[in-house]
Design an enzyme around this catalytic site. Structure first.
Site: not given
Length: 322
Positions: A84-85, A161-162, A267, A296
Site C-alpha cells: 500500500g505504498g 510491495s511496501a 512491474d 505490480h
C-alpha cells in the site's frame, strides 16, 4: 477463491487529501474483511486479531490452517507486512486478508499479518519500528494459537510491495538483535515485488511507468508522503543500493539467512528489484529468485494467477526450515 475487487478511486481526485487541521483523508475505497476466529468445520483458514500497542493502534492478525487443529506438529511462522505504498491498506483489507489466508492454506504455515502505522501521519521509519516491535510482541505473546501451532524457531519475514520493503529493512534490524528475539529465529526474507526506487530512473520505470495499478507518478507521490521530511529517493529507505548497501547485509550472510526476491515482468519496479537481488548475491547472501509475468500486485488482485509465486514461496520455505 475469487479475484479481489480493485481499490476504487473517485474520478479526477488524488487518492489522499490533506485537511485544514493537518489530518488526511484517504479516498480509495478498499474493502475490509473481519477475522474469522471460530471453527465452523468448513472454513479452511481461521484468523483472529491480537492487540500489539494500544497507544500506536497497532495489532496483528493470525491465520492458521484449520487442519492444524487436529495435529500436534507446529508449523513455520510467516510474519507478513501488507503493501500500500506505506500510505494505504491494512491487515484487514480484503487483498491482504485473502492473500494471507491463501498463504496459510497452501504453504501450510501460520501467518501473522502486521497492522503498522501509515504515512504521512507516521513517516518512515515508523513502519520499520512497528515491524520490529511486532517480532518482540510475537516472541512474548501468550496467545494459544502461537504457542500451540507456530514453530517460532522457523520464522520468515515477508511482504508485498511496501510490505516487501518493510520485510527487508526489518530483517536488517532484526539481524542485529537475534539474541533479543529468542526463541524467535528468523530463517529468511520473502520480498514480494518489493517497493524500492531511486533518483535515477531505471529502464523499466521509463518503459512501464504507466502501469495499470501502480504508476511511476503514483510511486513518487507515495515516496514523497512516506520518506522523512527533507530527504529524497536516494535515501536508504527507498534506494537499498545507495552507499553500497547497508552494513547489516554482512549480518544476513553470517547468520545464513536466505532471501527470496519475487518480481513481475510487467512491474516498473522490476529493475530495482533485480539490482537488489544481484547486490545481495554479490555480497554472499544466500538468495533465490522468482520472476513471473504481469503487473505490480497482480497476485493480490487476481489470486487465480498467483500459483507460480505461491509455489516458489512454498519451495523456498520448505527448503529453508530446519
Amino acid at each position: 477463491m475469487s479475484d479481489t475487487p480493485r481499490p476504487k478511486l473517485p474520478a479526477n481526485k488524488s487518492p489522499i487529501v490533506s485537511n485544514p487541521d493537518g489530518s488526511f483523508t484517504r479516498l480509495l475505497e478498499i474493502p475490509s474483511i473481519p477475522a474469522t476466529p471460530d471453527d465452523d468445520g468448513h472454513t479452511p483458514v481461521l484468523s483472529k486479531d491480537i492487540p500489539m500497542n494500544s497507544e500506536k493502534g497497532t495489532w496483528f492478525r493470525i491465520f492458521i490452517p484449520r487442519q492444524v487443529l487436529n495435529s500436534t506438529q507446529k508449523l513455520p511462522l510467516l510474519v507478513y507486512y501488507h503493501g500500500g505504498g506505506f500510505v494505504f491498506m491494512s491487515a484487514a483489507s480484503a487483498t491482504s486478508h485473502n492473500f494471507c489466508a491463501k498463504l496459510a492454506s497452501q504453504l501450510h504455515v501460520v501467518v501473522a499479518s502486521i497492522e503498522y502505522r501509515l504515512a504521512p501521519e507516521h513517516r518512515l521509519p515508523a513502519a520499520y519500528d512497528d515491524a520490529v516491535e511486532a517480532l518482540h510482541c510475537i516472541k512474548m505473546s501468550q496467545d494459544i494459537w502461537l504457542h500451540q501451532y507456530a514453530d517460532l524457531s522457523n520464522c520468515f519475514l515477508g511482504g508485498s510491495s511496501a510490505g516487501g520493503n518493510i520485510a527487508y529493512h526489518a530483517g536488517l534490524r532484526a539481524a542485529d538483535i537475534v539474541d533479543d528475539l529468542e526463541p524467535l529465529k528468523i530463517k529468511g526474507l520473502i520480498l514480494q515485488q518489493p517497493f524500492f526506487s531511486g533518483l535515477e530512473r531505471t529502464e523499466s520505470e521509463i518503459r512501464l511507468g504507466s502501469g495499470s495499478i501502480l504508476t511511476l507518478a503514483g510511486s513518487d507521490h507515495m515516496w514523497n508522503m512516506s520518506l522523512p521530511v527533507g530527504v529524497d529517493r536516494d535515501h536508504e529507505y527507498c534506494n537499498p543500493l545507495i552507499g553500497g548497501g547497508s552494513v547489516n547485509i554482512e549480518r544476513l550472510r553470517v547468520l545464513g539467512w536466505r532471501v527470496l526476491t519475487c518480481g513481475g515482468s510487467g512491474d516498473h519496479l522490476i529493475d530495482k528489484q533485480m539490482e537488489l537481488h544481484r547486490m545481495l548475491e554479490e555480497k554472499g547472501v544466500q538468495t533465490a529468485l522468482y520472476l513471473g509475468d504481469g503487473y505490480h500486485g497482480m497476485e493480490l488482485m487476481e489470486p487465480s494467477k498467483a500459483d507460480g509465486l505461491i509455489e516458489a514461496v512454498k519451495q523456498f520455505v520448505s527448503s529453508t526450515v530446519s
